[in-house]
Enzyme design. Structure first.
Site, PDB file in Angstrom:
ATOM      1  N   HIS A  69      11.758  -3.752  16.193  1.00 48.61           N
ATOM      2  CA  HIS A  69      12.677  -4.880  16.761  1.00 48.61           C
ATOM      3  C   HIS A  69      13.895  -4.550  17.215  1.00 48.61           C
ATOM      4  O   HIS A  69      14.406  -4.865  18.274  1.00 48.61           O
ATOM      5  CB  HIS A  69      12.394  -5.767  15.585  1.00 48.61           C
ATOM      6  CG  HIS A  69      13.077  -6.872  15.994  1.00 48.61           C
ATOM      7  ND1 HIS A  69      14.703  -7.304  15.228  1.00 48.61           N
ATOM      8  CD2 HIS A  69      12.989  -8.236  16.689  1.00 48.61           C
ATOM      9  CE1 HIS A  69      14.948  -8.585  15.579  1.00 48.61           C
ATOM     10  NE2 HIS A  69      13.913  -9.121  16.630  1.00 48.61           N
ATOM     11  N   GLU A  72      13.914  -2.979  20.779  1.00 46.57           N
ATOM     12  CA  GLU A  72      13.704  -3.897  21.512  1.00 46.57           C
ATOM     13  C   GLU A  72      14.913  -4.823  22.042  1.00 46.57           C
ATOM     14  O   GLU A  72      15.231  -4.711  23.273  1.00 46.57           O
ATOM     15  CB  GLU A  72      12.551  -4.887  21.181  1.00 46.57           C
ATOM     16  CG  GLU A  72      12.582  -6.343  22.155  1.00 46.57           C
ATOM     17  CD  GLU A  72      12.564  -7.492  21.286  1.00 46.57           C
ATOM     18  OE1 GLU A  72      13.082  -8.361  21.929  1.00 46.57           O
ATOM     19  OE2 GLU A  72      11.660  -7.521  20.395  1.00 46.57           O
ATOM     20  N   HIS A  73      15.711  -4.959  21.218  1.00 42.83           N
ATOM     21  CA  HIS A  73      17.137  -5.758  21.456  1.00 42.83           C
ATOM     22  C   HIS A  73      17.843  -4.768  22.388  1.00 42.83           C
ATOM     23  O   HIS A  73      18.703  -5.350  23.343  1.00 42.83           O
ATOM     24  CB  HIS A  73      17.716  -6.047  20.192  1.00 42.83           C
ATOM     25  CG  HIS A  73      17.286  -7.379  19.474  1.00 42.83           C
ATOM     26  ND1 HIS A  73      18.294  -8.360  19.074  1.00 42.83           N
ATOM     27  CD2 HIS A  73      15.952  -7.707  19.188  1.00 42.83           C
ATOM     28  CE1 HIS A  73      17.388  -9.487  18.757  1.00 42.83           C
ATOM     29  NE2 HIS A  73      16.219  -9.007  18.704  1.00 42.83           N
ATOM     30  N   GLU A 144      20.389 -12.688  12.131  1.00 41.83           N
ATOM     31  CA  GLU A 144      18.952 -13.347  12.607  1.00 41.83           C
ATOM     32  C   GLU A 144      17.997 -13.272  11.280  1.00 41.83           C
ATOM     33  O   GLU A 144      17.390 -14.115  11.034  1.00 41.83           O
ATOM     34  CB  GLU A 144      18.402 -12.629  13.690  1.00 41.83           C
ATOM     35  CG  GLU A 144      17.031 -12.863  14.203  1.00 41.83           C
ATOM     36  CD  GLU A 144      16.432 -11.930  15.162  1.00 41.83           C
ATOM     37  OE1 GLU A 144      15.160 -11.994  15.199  1.00 41.83           O
ATOM     38  OE2 GLU A 144      17.369 -11.435  16.045  1.00 41.83           O
TER      39      GLU A 144
END
Length: 241
Positions: A69, A72-73, A144
């Site tokens: 993840h 991806e960012h 987040e």
């Protein structure tokens, strides 16, 4: 280049599958009369793949939870520009997501699909990580994660997975934890990138009123051939309990 036609007798529809020399499979669904073009460039790399080896590594290695993840960012931030600024010039709507077993980068547009496709193929193949940018992202994703901790639905979902699975990493939150993402370094990101973002481990799919020859012309121009890493994953080794 090999080409296959996949047909659905029930739907009366078909799409083409091109096996590109770079190692990438390209799926093209020409939809005449449609004004919107949708594309997705995806890798078989999600949160459950935290223990793996390739033909170049003797043993399995374990990476921090949440790194897929995190990666991806980071791919949206290049050395010289922000990818969303590039898409703004073509009018495309871009996004991405990471699941348990894949990471995908998408765009949709009503015009300039050729330029948008070039942007997609370019930035996903152009990683750029520094100590400073990784530290910045650790703060952003950390917030987040804390926000998700306040979501009853998300917490119930992962509590259920933890109750159902003892050793499988599917029970681990896709985003990881604040502590695990703190272990992520540029070197680890590059290691995971060059392992999983290998065209032999990826697929490109595009649907809309597009020209197959033009799609493949862009692929020939943008794709960077790479060697098959002969990737192997383990789901039961070195799990954090």
């Amino acid at each position: 280049m090999n080409k296959e036609i996949v047909k659905s007798e029930r739907l009366g529809e078909s799409y083409s599958v091109f096996h590109h020399p770079s190692g990438l499979d390209v799926l093209v669904w020409k939809m005449e009369g449609f004004t919107t073009t949708e594309a997705i460039f995806a890798t078989k790399y999600g949160s459950i793949y935290n223990c793996f080896k390739t033909k170049d590594s003797k043993d399995f290695i374990t990476v921090p939870e949440g790194i897929a993840h995190f990666l991806e960012h980071k791919l949206f931030e290049n050395e010289d520009t922000d990818v969303f600024d590039l898409y703004a010039k073509t009018g495309a709507n871009a996004n991405a997501f990471t699941s348990f077993d894949e990471t995908a980068y998408t765009f949709s547009c009503s015009e300039n699909w050729e330029d948008s496709l070039e942007i997609l193929l370019d930035f996903v193949q152009k990683p750029y990580f520094t100590e400073q940018s990784v530290a910045k992202e650790q703060g952003i994703i950390g917030q987040e994660i804390k926000m998700c901790a306040d979501s009853p639905e998300r917490q119930c979902f992962y509590n259920l997975l933890r109750a159902m699975y003892v050793n499988h990493p599917i029970k681990i939150d896709i985003a990881g934890t604040v502590d695990t993402i703190a272990e992520i370094t540029p070197d680890l990101l590059y290691k995971c990138y060059y392992t999983f973002y290998n065209l032999h481990n990826m697929v490109l799919a595009i649907a809309g009123n597009v020209d197959e020859d033009k799609v493949m012309e862009i692929c020939d121009k943008m794709l960077k051939p790479c060697e098959n890493m002969e990737l192997k994953q383990s789901f039961l080794m070195n799990l954090r309990m």
